[in-house]
Design a protein around this motif. Sequence first.
Motif, short mmCIF file in Angstrom:
data_model
loop_
_atom_site.label_atom_id
_atom_site.label_comp_id
_atom_site.label_asym_id
_atom_site.label_seq_id
_atom_site.Cartn_x
_atom_site.Cartn_y
_atom_site.Cartn_z
N GLY A 200 44.72 42.17 45.05
CA GLY A 200 44.22 42.84 43.86
C GLY A 200 43.36 41.92 43.02
O GLY A 200 43.77 40.81 42.68
N GLU B 263 49.59 42.78 34.78
CA GLU B 263 48.37 43.52 34.46
C GLU B 263 48.32 44.90 35.11
O GLU B 263 47.29 45.57 35.06
CB GLU B 263 47.14 42.70 34.86
CG GLU B 263 47.02 41.43 34.05
CD GLU B 263 45.91 40.51 34.50
OE1 GLU B 263 45.30 39.85 33.63
OE2 GLU B 263 45.66 40.42 35.73
N ALA C 139 44.34 39.57 40.24
CA ALA C 139 45.11 40.25 39.20
C ALA C 139 46.53 39.69 39.17
O ALA C 139 47.05 39.22 40.19
CB ALA C 139 45.15 41.75 39.47
N VAL D 240 40.55 41.70 39.58
CA VAL D 240 40.06 42.32 38.36
C VAL D 240 38.77 41.65 37.92
O VAL D 240 38.51 40.49 38.24
CB VAL D 240 41.10 42.24 37.21
CG1 VAL D 240 42.29 43.14 37.48
CG2 VAL D 240 41.55 40.81 36.95
N TYR E 249 38.78 47.05 38.76
CA TYR E 249 39.83 46.67 39.71
C TYR E 249 39.40 47.05 41.12
O TYR E 249 38.73 48.07 41.32
CB TYR E 249 41.14 47.40 39.40
CG TYR E 249 42.20 47.12 40.44
CD1 TYR E 249 42.95 45.96 40.38
CD2 TYR E 249 42.40 47.98 41.50
CE1 TYR E 249 43.89 45.66 41.35
CE2 TYR E 249 43.34 47.70 42.48
CZ TYR E 249 44.08 46.53 42.41
OH TYR E 249 44.99 46.23 43.39
N THR E 250 39.80 46.25 42.08
CA THR E 250 39.68 46.61 43.50
C THR E 250 40.69 45.80 44.30
O THR E 250 41.15 44.74 43.88
CB THR E 250 38.26 46.40 44.05
OG1 THR E 250 38.14 47.03 45.32
CG2 THR E 250 37.92 44.92 44.21
N ASN F 37 36.12 50.91 34.38
CA ASN F 37 36.32 51.57 33.10
C ASN F 37 35.04 52.33 32.74
O ASN F 37 33.97 51.74 32.66
CB ASN F 37 36.65 50.51 32.04
CG ASN F 37 36.91 51.08 30.68
OD1 ASN F 37 36.37 52.09 30.29
ND2 ASN F 37 37.76 50.39 29.93
N VAL G 16 45.44 48.02 34.55
CA VAL G 16 44.76 48.47 35.77
C VAL G 16 44.99 49.97 35.96
O VAL G 16 44.07 50.73 36.28
CB VAL G 16 45.22 47.67 37.01
CG1 VAL G 16 44.76 48.33 38.30
CG2 VAL G 16 44.70 46.23 36.93
N ILE H 26 40.08 43.60 30.86
CA ILE H 26 39.97 44.07 32.23
C ILE H 26 39.13 45.34 32.24
O ILE H 26 39.47 46.32 31.57
CB ILE H 26 41.36 44.33 32.85
CG1 ILE H 26 42.15 43.02 32.94
CG2 ILE H 26 41.21 44.98 34.24
CD1 ILE H 26 43.58 43.19 33.39
N ILE I 103 49.19 49.64 43.44
CA ILE I 103 48.52 48.56 42.72
C ILE I 103 49.41 47.32 42.68
O ILE I 103 48.95 46.20 42.92
CB ILE I 103 48.12 49.01 41.30
CG1 ILE I 103 47.23 50.25 41.34
CG2 ILE I 103 47.48 47.86 40.54
CD1 ILE I 103 45.98 50.13 42.19
#
Length: 116
Positions: free
Chosen positions: A52, A10, A6, A54, A64-65, A99, A14, A61, A43
């Motif tokens: 990070g 962004e 990421a 994406v 995320y993790t 999402n 996120v 996007i 984040i």
Amino acid sequence: MEIRLAFPNEVAPVMTIIADAKKQMASYGSDQWQDGYPDEKSIFDDILNGNGYVALVDGEIVAYTAVILGHEDAYDAIYDGKWEHNNQLYVTFHRIAINSAFQGQQIAQTFLQGLI
């Protein structure tokens, strides 16, 4: 699906996914993430530390993790079990959020498998 690190610019998209995940978790009766965590600073720190990641679908996007390599103090205390070895090099995934508009499309599975 594209999977990549990421970028600092962004954080806002996120955080939209994180907010969506918080709502979903609350709707299932979970109290996890209902105290303000993870917040924008968490984040942003993930991203600046190179942790990070994406997932993008058609340039958007959708997941995320944070991928953490190495020892974490939080895992030193294990109850009703033990580590099977003394290797302190392992990977953990934190702050996984997808999402909700993409539920049922195996986004989480594909994302995590791609990272592994």
